[in-house]
Write a protein that holds these residues in place. Structure first.
Motif, PDB file in Angstrom:
ATOM      1  N   ALA A 158      63.881 -82.266  35.187  1.00 37.51           N
ATOM      2  CA  ALA A 158      62.953 -83.212  35.831  1.00 37.51           C
ATOM      3  C   ALA A 158      61.537 -83.017  35.288  1.00 37.51           C
ATOM      4  O   ALA A 158      60.780 -83.989  35.138  1.00 37.51           O
ATOM      5  CB  ALA A 158      62.988 -83.017  37.351  1.00 37.51           C
ATOM      6  N   ASP A 159      61.186 -81.782  34.977  1.00 39.72           N
ATOM      7  CA  ASP A 159      59.848 -81.525  34.405  1.00 39.72           C
ATOM      8  C   ASP A 159      59.703 -82.211  33.044  1.00 39.72           C
ATOM      9  O   ASP A 159      58.620 -82.704  32.701  1.00 39.72           O
ATOM     10  CB  ASP A 159      59.608 -80.019  34.231  1.00 39.72           C
ATOM     11  N   VAL A 160      60.776 -82.229  32.258  1.00 32.75           N
ATOM     12  CA  VAL A 160      60.713 -82.913  30.951  1.00 32.75           C
ATOM     13  C   VAL A 160      60.493 -84.413  31.189  1.00 32.75           C
ATOM     14  O   VAL A 160      59.672 -85.056  30.516  1.00 32.75           O
ATOM     15  CB  VAL A 160      62.002 -82.693  30.126  1.00 32.75           C
ATOM     16  N   ALA A 161      61.196 -84.960  32.174  1.00 34.19           N
ATOM     17  CA  ALA A 161      61.018 -86.384  32.505  1.00 34.19           C
ATOM     18  C   ALA A 161      59.579 -86.647  32.946  1.00 34.19           C
ATOM     19  O   ALA A 161      58.967 -87.649  32.554  1.00 34.19           O
ATOM     20  CB  ALA A 161      62.000 -86.794  33.597  1.00 34.19           C
ATOM     21  N   ARG A 162      59.021 -85.729  33.750  1.00 31.07           N
ATOM     22  CA  ARG A 162      57.633 -85.916  34.217  1.00 31.07           C
ATOM     23  C   ARG A 162      56.663 -85.914  33.042  1.00 31.07           C
ATOM     24  O   ARG A 162      55.757 -86.748  32.964  1.00 31.07           O
ATOM     25  CB  ARG A 162      57.247 -84.803  35.198  1.00 31.07           C
ATOM     26  N   MET A 163      56.854 -84.976  32.128  1.00 28.95           N
ATOM     27  CA  MET A 163      55.971 -84.933  30.954  1.00 28.95           C
ATOM     28  C   MET A 163      56.153 -86.212  30.127  1.00 28.95           C
ATOM     29  O   MET A 163      55.181 -86.750  29.598  1.00 28.95           O
ATOM     30  CB  MET A 163      56.298 -83.719  30.095  1.00 28.95           C
ATOM     31  N   GLY A 164      57.386 -86.683  30.013  1.00 34.41           N
ATOM     32  CA  GLY A 164      57.646 -87.928  29.283  1.00 34.41           C
ATOM     33  C   GLY A 164      56.917 -89.096  29.942  1.00 34.41           C
ATOM     34  O   GLY A 164      56.221 -89.876  29.281  1.00 34.41           O
ATOM     35  N   LEU A 165      57.040 -89.193  31.256  1.00 31.16           N
ATOM     36  CA  LEU A 165      56.371 -90.288  31.978  1.00 31.16           C
ATOM     37  C   LEU A 165      54.858 -90.228  31.794  1.00 31.16           C
ATOM     38  O   LEU A 165      54.169 -91.248  31.776  1.00 31.16           O
ATOM     39  CB  LEU A 165      56.716 -90.218  33.475  1.00 31.16           C
ATOM     40  N   ALA A 166      54.333 -89.013  31.613  1.00 32.38           N
ATOM     41  CA  ALA A 166      52.881 -88.855  31.401  1.00 32.38           C
ATOM     42  C   ALA A 166      52.483 -89.144  29.963  1.00 32.38           C
ATOM     43  O   ALA A 166      51.292 -89.169  29.659  1.00 32.38           O
ATOM     44  CB  ALA A 166      52.464 -87.445  31.793  1.00 32.38           C
ATOM     45  N   GLY A 167      53.470 -89.315  29.081  1.00 37.31           N
ATOM     46  CA  GLY A 167      53.129 -89.711  27.710  1.00 37.31           C
ATOM     47  C   GLY A 167      53.664 -88.805  26.614  1.00 37.31           C
ATOM     48  O   GLY A 167      53.409 -89.055  25.433  1.00 37.31           O
ATOM     49  N   ALA A 168      54.388 -87.737  26.988  1.00 33.77           N
ATOM     50  CA  ALA A 168      54.892 -86.819  25.952  1.00 33.77           C
ATOM     51  C   ALA A 168      56.181 -87.343  25.326  1.00 33.77           C
ATOM     52  O   ALA A 168      57.106 -87.740  26.033  1.00 33.77           O
ATOM     53  CB  ALA A 168      55.134 -85.441  26.561  1.00 33.77           C
ATOM     54  N   ALA A 186      71.599 -73.158  21.694  1.00 32.31           N
ATOM     55  CA  ALA A 186      71.547 -73.492  23.121  1.00 32.31           C
ATOM     56  C   ALA A 186      71.250 -74.973  23.347  1.00 32.31           C
ATOM     57  O   ALA A 186      71.286 -75.450  24.476  1.00 32.31           O
ATOM     58  CB  ALA A 186      70.488 -72.637  23.807  1.00 32.31           C
ATOM     59  N   GLY A 187      70.901 -75.686  22.279  1.00 37.95           N
ATOM     60  CA  GLY A 187      70.715 -77.133  22.427  1.00 37.95           C
ATOM     61  C   GLY A 187      69.328 -77.641  22.130  1.00 37.95           C
ATOM     62  O   GLY A 187      69.093 -78.856  22.148  1.00 37.95           O
ATOM     63  N   ALA A 188      68.369 -76.744  21.867  1.00 37.26           N
ATOM     64  CA  ALA A 188      67.009 -77.231  21.578  1.00 37.26           C
ATOM     65  C   ALA A 188      67.027 -78.092  20.317  1.00 37.26           C
ATOM     66  O   ALA A 188      67.734 -77.779  19.357  1.00 37.26           O
ATOM     67  CB  ALA A 188      66.060 -76.046  21.381  1.00 37.26           C
ATOM     68  N   ALA A 189      66.233 -79.146  20.338  1.00 37.40           N
ATOM     69  CA  ALA A 189      66.138 -80.003  19.139  1.00 37.40           C
ATOM     70  C   ALA A 189      65.286 -79.325  18.079  1.00 37.40           C
ATOM     71  O   ALA A 189      65.355 -79.688  16.905  1.00 37.40           O
ATOM     72  CB  ALA A 189      65.512 -81.338  19.517  1.00 37.40           C
ATOM     73  N   GLY A 190      64.489 -78.367  18.490  1.00 43.09           N
ATOM     74  CA  GLY A 190      63.649 -77.694  17.513  1.00 43.09           C
ATOM     75  C   GLY A 190      63.114 -76.399  18.065  1.00 43.09           C
ATOM     76  O   GLY A 190      63.234 -76.114  19.268  1.00 43.09           O
ATOM     77  N   VAL A 191      62.550 -75.627  17.161  1.00 42.02           N
ATOM     78  CA  VAL A 191      61.936 -74.349  17.534  1.00 42.02           C
ATOM     79  C   VAL A 191      60.589 -74.266  16.830  1.00 42.02           C
ATOM     80  O   VAL A 191      60.486 -74.562  15.639  1.00 42.02           O
ATOM     81  CB  VAL A 191      62.818 -73.163  17.066  1.00 42.02           C
ATOM     82  N   ILE A 192      59.557 -73.887  17.587  1.00 35.13           N
ATOM     83  CA  ILE A 192      58.288 -73.544  16.962  1.00 35.13           C
ATOM     84  C   ILE A 192      58.343 -72.023  16.784  1.00 35.13           C
ATOM     85  O   ILE A 192      58.235 -71.283  17.762  1.00 35.13           O
ATOM     86  CB  ILE A 192      57.070 -73.931  17.847  1.00 35.13           C
ATOM     87  N   VAL A 237      58.956 -87.938  17.393  1.00 37.38           N
ATOM     88  CA  VAL A 237      57.530 -87.612  17.415  1.00 37.38           C
ATOM     89  C   VAL A 237      56.943 -88.395  16.250  1.00 37.38           C
ATOM     90  O   VAL A 237      57.154 -88.045  15.098  1.00 37.38           O
ATOM     91  CB  VAL A 237      57.315 -86.092  17.266  1.00 37.38           C
ATOM     92  N   GLY A 238      56.283 -89.504  16.552  1.00 36.33           N
ATOM     93  CA  GLY A 238      55.917 -90.437  15.482  1.00 36.33           C
ATOM     94  C   GLY A 238      57.201 -90.926  14.822  1.00 36.33           C
ATOM     95  O   GLY A 238      58.107 -91.395  15.513  1.00 36.33           O
ATOM     96  N   ASP A 239      57.319 -90.751  13.500  1.00 38.39           N
ATOM     97  CA  ASP A 239      58.553 -91.192  12.847  1.00 38.39           C
ATOM     98  C   ASP A 239      59.517 -90.030  12.586  1.00 38.39           C
ATOM     99  O   ASP A 239      60.467 -90.171  11.824  1.00 38.39           O
ATOM    100  CB  ASP A 239      58.237 -91.949  11.542  1.00 38.39           C
ATOM    101  N   PHE A 240      59.274 -88.913  13.243  1.00 33.57           N
ATOM    102  CA  PHE A 240      60.135 -87.736  13.065  1.00 33.57           C
ATOM    103  C   PHE A 240      61.179 -87.724  14.185  1.00 33.57           C
ATOM    104  O   PHE A 240      60.873 -87.423  15.337  1.00 33.57           O
ATOM    105  CB  PHE A 240      59.256 -86.480  13.105  1.00 33.57           C
ATOM    106  N   ALA A 241      62.421 -88.099  13.823  1.00 29.28           N
ATOM    107  CA  ALA A 241      63.459 -88.289  14.843  1.00 29.28           C
ATOM    108  C   ALA A 241      63.987 -86.950  15.345  1.00 29.28           C
ATOM    109  O   ALA A 241      64.189 -86.009  14.574  1.00 29.28           O
ATOM    110  CB  ALA A 241      64.598 -89.099  14.250  1.00 29.28           C
ATOM    111  N   LEU A 242      64.214 -86.883  16.637  1.00 27.89           N
ATOM    112  CA  LEU A 242      64.735 -85.659  17.262  1.00 27.89           C
ATOM    113  C   LEU A 242      65.945 -85.987  18.132  1.00 27.89           C
ATOM    114  O   LEU A 242      65.975 -87.002  18.823  1.00 27.89           O
ATOM    115  CB  LEU A 242      63.673 -85.011  18.153  1.00 27.89           C
ATOM    116  N   LEU A 243      66.882 -85.041  18.115  1.00 24.09           N
ATOM    117  CA  LEU A 243      68.113 -85.174  18.897  1.00 24.09           C
ATOM    118  C   LEU A 243      67.831 -85.275  20.393  1.00 24.09           C
ATOM    119  O   LEU A 243      68.524 -85.962  21.147  1.00 24.09           O
ATOM    120  CB  LEU A 243      68.948 -83.914  18.610  1.00 24.09           C
ATOM    121  N   ASN A 244      66.825 -84.556  20.823  1.00 26.02           N
ATOM    122  CA  ASN A 244      66.423 -84.576  22.245  1.00 26.02           C
ATOM    123  C   ASN A 244      64.973 -84.104  22.330  1.00 26.02           C
ATOM    124  O   ASN A 244      64.423 -83.621  21.333  1.00 26.02           O
ATOM    125  CB  ASN A 244      67.375 -83.706  23.102  1.00 26.02           C
ATOM    126  N   PRO A 245      64.351 -84.232  23.501  1.00 25.49           N
ATOM    127  CA  PRO A 245      62.919 -83.890  23.583  1.00 25.49           C
ATOM    128  C   PRO A 245      62.642 -82.425  23.919  1.00 25.49           C
ATOM    129  O   PRO A 245      61.502 -82.092  24.229  1.00 25.49           O
ATOM    130  CB  PRO A 245      62.429 -84.801  24.716  1.00 25.49           C
TER     131      PRO A 245
END
Ligand SMILES: Cc1cc2nc3c(=O)[nH]c(=O)nc-3n(C[C@H](O)[C@H](O)[C@H](O)COP(=O)(O)O)c2cc1C
Length: 356
Positions: free
Chosen positions: A271-281, A38-44, A9-17
């Motif tokens: 697949a939803d994560v891929a869709r959001m990625g393709l849209a720019g996330a 469980a594998g999340a790269a982060g938690v809000i 996210v910008g220059d903040f590296a993450l293990l996964n999206p």
């Protein structure tokens, strides 16, 4: 974990999206640890603000799920939409931020994080709480200026900002209090000027914008004739994903490709994560999947995304914005007269030439 999942996210590296979004599952330290395991790269982490009424609202929270037709169903019945009213964290802010900062430090070396989150109550309160987050040593601050409950909660407990000049000024003030931190601004789903709000957040000094918050709904019950849960409620589901993707694509155009966007609202599988990625996330925040299925949903989503990328021989980073950058206007489409006739009942076409 597949190296294809790495993102930033910008220059903040993450293990996964895949980030576990803010909500009741991450209202406790054990919940946050479970999301990370469980594998999340982060938690809000569950949001706070300075208004006691917003925290007290948690004691009046209630939840149900809805099926694909928007009908409320029992919690143990199939239905991937969520309808609820929620409230904020009740622990003292200093105590909560100290606790989540400890976990953030433990996972920092693995390109994972735990973020502080604030649901806006007032501009002054936001600056005060951002200062506490920074002092606690947290690395990511998420400023939610669009929580859907603003109109229903006690007046002033939760505030929705939809005016670009106010957003820019607020973000600039919070930016000053969060020096050295990632500042992510979460926008509402209840306004249609998201590209302008994203630009305002960028100009105020945000590192990224998260879009978009949930919608508000009301579900009448045909047996009791009363509203389900007795009130309006925040409503989200897989049906929201195309709406979010459009706003991601339009916002990418407005802020430029180098400014990071995150998607939330509707992610249920890889697949939803891929869709959001393709849209720019660059990453997504998923929460309902965890409420509906448990923290294992995060493992499943990571695995599904890994397999999808493997099958297409791409990395997640290579997907970001690809569909958004090919989004065209109606006027650019090939002319195709009569195409509409394939989509209407035969009776509509009877008087047209050559139709039996
Ligand atoms: C029960 C519940 C509580 C939530 N609480 C918060 C919150 O405190 N702060 C916040 O920024 N978002 C909150 N959210 C929004 C989620 O973080 C997420 O953005 C939203 O639910 C859309 O994503 P989803 O479709 O994966 O659930 C909450 C959502 C739910 C369902």
């Amino acid at each position: 974990m597949s190296p294809r999942l790495a993102t930033s996210v910008g220059d903040f590296a993450l293990l996964n999206p895949i980030i576990c979004g803010s909500g009741e599952p991450v209202l406790t330290e054990s919940g946050i640890r479970a999301a990370l395991s469980a594998g999340a790269a982060g938690v809000i982490a569950k949001s706070v603000n300075e208004r006691p009424e917003a925290a007290a609202q948690l004691d009046r929270a209630d939840y149900t799920r809805a099926d694909s037709q928007g009908r409320a169903v029992a919690w143990d019945r199939p239905g991937s939409s969520l309808f609820c009213r929620s409230g904020l964290q009740q622990r003292a802010v200093e105590d909560w931020f100290a606790a989540i900062a400890r976990i953030d430090r433990e996972v920092a070396a693995e390109q994972r994080f735990v973020a502080a989150s604030l649901v806006l109550g007032s501009h002054e309160g936001a600056v005060q709480i951002a200062t506490i987050a920074c002092k606690a040593g947290l690395r990511v601050f998420e400023l939610n200026i669009g929580a859907p409950h603003a109109s229903e909660a006690k007046p002033g407990a939760i505030v929705l900002e939809t005016e670009p000049a106010r957003v820019q000024a607020l973000v600039a003030a919070v930016r000053l209090a969060t020096e050295g931190m990632q500042l992510w601004v979460k926008l509402t789903g209840l306004s249609t000027n998201l590209p302008a709000l994203a630009v305002a957040a960028k100009q105020g000094g945000a590192d990224a914008v998260v879009m978009m918050g949930r919608f508000m709904g009301m579900i009448p019950d045909i047996d009791t004739f009363a509203p389900v849960l007795g009130t309006s409620g925040a409503y989200s589901g897989p049906w929201a994903l195309p709406i979010v993707c459009r706003f991601l694509a339009l916002s990418r155009r407005a802020v430029g490709k180098d400014f990071a966007l995150l998607g939330t609202n509707g992610v249920r599988d890889g697949a939803d994560v891929a869709r959001m990625g393709l849209a720019g996330a660059s990453a997504v925040e998923a929460l309902s999947a965890v409420m509906l299925e448990g923290f294992s949903a995060l493992t499943r989503i990571c695995d599904e995304l890994g397999a999808l990328l493997e099958a297409r021989d791409v990395t997640f980073a290579e997907l970001i914005g690809r569909a958004a950058d090919r989004l065209e206007g109606y006027g650019e489409q090939p002319v195709n007269p009569g195409r509409w006739q394939d989509f209407v009942p035969v009776a509509t076409r009877r008087e047209l030439a050559n139709v039996p």
